[in-house]
Design an enzyme around this catalytic site. Structure first.
Site: not given
Ligand code: NI
Length: 480
Positions: A304-305, A355, A359, A446
């Site tokens: 993620d991210d 995503h 955020h 991540h």
């Molecule tokens: Ni995230």
């Protein structure tokens, strides 16, 4: 940490069956009013394509925990080190204050719904020798609406960081300030005496006048956070001085910033002595994945991210070495900066999921903002890969009926949470995954953290030896 096993299974069930019990109908209320409607949302800036900025890195930090929700980002542009340092100082200070105030970030005893810290970035100008960036901060623990914005400027010709007031010539500052004051007086909620006080004190003046940028027709837009120059009920206040009026008051840098906003050059050149070359891997998937997860031992690794340079590129190389496929839940503002990495990930057979743009906790947003967060990110992914995503992972795993009703994307949570963002230890990330993973699990990591990427070879080596196959989330769902 293993999540309650029912949660992802229920989600999976909901997305597969589309039952009424799982998704709410179109008659749902369109979002909560009040503070949520004032939260930062994506706002496109004409003419700035961050992917054209050579050597750009986005410095991101975030948690994936509802109990300690924060996400911060700012750009690191080669040559603009002094400006990067100013943004880093600000972000580090806000993040440290948030983490020390929030008991649950420390020891898990705080209020799980105390609100999030979100700092996102937006390029205003990245052209010629001028760089302009706005950081927008959402922090419910601070005064006013908890929403504030600051613009940062870099003058490549002088090699100097400038604040917003640096757009105005020293000798014209008084004339400029009185013109802004004149436009503010008489506005609803503005107290003239308090305004004089704010403008006469250098520190409070600099704090209030910290968000200034040119409009596309050359006017100067001065924005004040809620509560800065008017009663909080009046909300944020902006004043725009037209081009003819403001131009004589601009500094030499201000004039160049104005020109580069109105008629941008083809590229940005801040005179950097070193611009890192950012390699993009060229692995190509050999056809479709024919793994049958009913028979094989499957696992879906998710990252993620990102994307982040160079971490995502390194990760793609590790995955290719083991012919492993993974799912990347990308953040829109990072996709915009690094579309080449997203394209490379997709070409290598990985899945790209959504995503959100920057955020936020989607359950705290109005419906329109949820739609914007997801749609803008899907558009960036489609622009990069040619294919729109079908999955989204809600930041912090925060999803409710309202969020689900706002999108056709299918939510994906996780079975194994490495909590890699918290301890940043490659060996511990690897040991956690290897110890906790079960057949057909979805694993959360991540790829913005070098330590998480460094854990991947050990994970792939060990789990391959134990007979696991690494598949995408959609593949896992389709073959179960
Ligand atoms: Ni995230």
């Amino acid at each position: 940490m293993r999540m309650h096993p029912l949660v992802p299974s229920l989600l999976l069930l909901c997305t597969l069956s589309f039952t009424a019990a799982c998704s709410s109908g179109p008659g749902q209320p369109s979002g909560s009013a009040g503070a949520a409607s004032a939260r930062p949302g994506p706002s496109p800036v004409r003419g700035v394509d961050p992917s054209k900025i050579k050597g750009l890195e986005i410095v991101s930090d975030s948690s994936e925990n509802k109990s300690c929700p924060f996400a911060t980002s700012y750009p690191d542009v080669p040559g603009a080190e002094a400006m990067t340092a100013a943004m880093k100082k600000y972000v580090d200070r806000r993040l440290a204050a948030f983490r020390s105030d929030s008991a649950i970030c420390q020891d898990g005893t705080g209020d799980a719904d105390s609100g999030e810290l979100n700092i996102s970035h937006q390029f205003l100008v990245a052209s010629g020798d001028v760089l302009g960036v706005r950081l927008t901060t959402q922090d419910p623990s601070s005064a006013g609406s908890g929403l504030s914005a600051t613009t940062y400027w870099y003058d490549g010709r002088a090699g100097a960081y400038r604040t917003a007031l640096g757009l105005v010539a020293d000798g014209s500052r008084d004339a400029f300030l009185s013109a802004v004051k004149d436009r503010l007086k008489g506005r609803e909620g503005v107290d003239a005496a308090a305004l004089d006080d704010t403008f006469s004190d250098p520190a409070s003046r600099a704090a209030a006048l910290d968000d200034m940028a040119f409009t596309v027709d050359g006017g100067l837009r001065v924005a004040f956070d809620r509560g800065d120059v008017a009663v909080p009920a009046a909300g944020a206040v902006t004043v725009t001085l037209p081009k003819e009026k403001v131009t004589p008051w601009l500094s030499a840098f201000g004039k160049r910033a104005q020109r580069q906003t109105v008629t941008p050059s083809r590229s940005l050149d801040l005179g950097a002595t070193h611009v890192p070359t950012q390699a993009v891997p060229t692995h190509t998937a050999s056809g479709d994945d024919d793994t049958d997860c009913k028979k094989a031992k499957c696992v879906a690794l998710t990252f993620d991210d990102g994307p982040a340079a160079p971490e995502t590129a390194t990760l793609l190389t590790y995955l290719a070495r083991y012919k492993a496929r993974a799912t990347f839940f990308t953040v829109g503002q990072n996709v915009a900066a690094h579309p080449g990495l997203v394209r490379a990930a997709a070409r290598a057979g990985n899945e790209i999921g959504n995503h959100s743009w920057n955020h936020p906790d989607l359950t705290k947003l109005a419906r329109g903002q949820v739609v914007s967060q997801l749609n803008r990110t899907s558009a960036a992914i489609e622009a990069a890969t040619g294919q729109a995503p079908t999955l989204f992972r809600p930041p912090y795993g925060a999803v409710d009926r309202r969020v689900r009703a706002a999108t056709r994307l299918s939510p994906v949570l996780w079975d194994v949470d490495t909590e890699d963002w918290k301890y940043r230890d490659a060996d511990k990330v690897a040991r956690t995954v290897i110890a906790e993973v079960r057949r057909n699990d979805v694993v959360l990591m991540h790829d913005i953290h070098p330590t998480s990427v460094a854990a991947v070879p050990q994970i792939l080596r060990t789990l391959t030896a134990r007979g696991y196959r690494f598949v995408t989330v959609s593949h896992l769902r389709a073959t179960l």
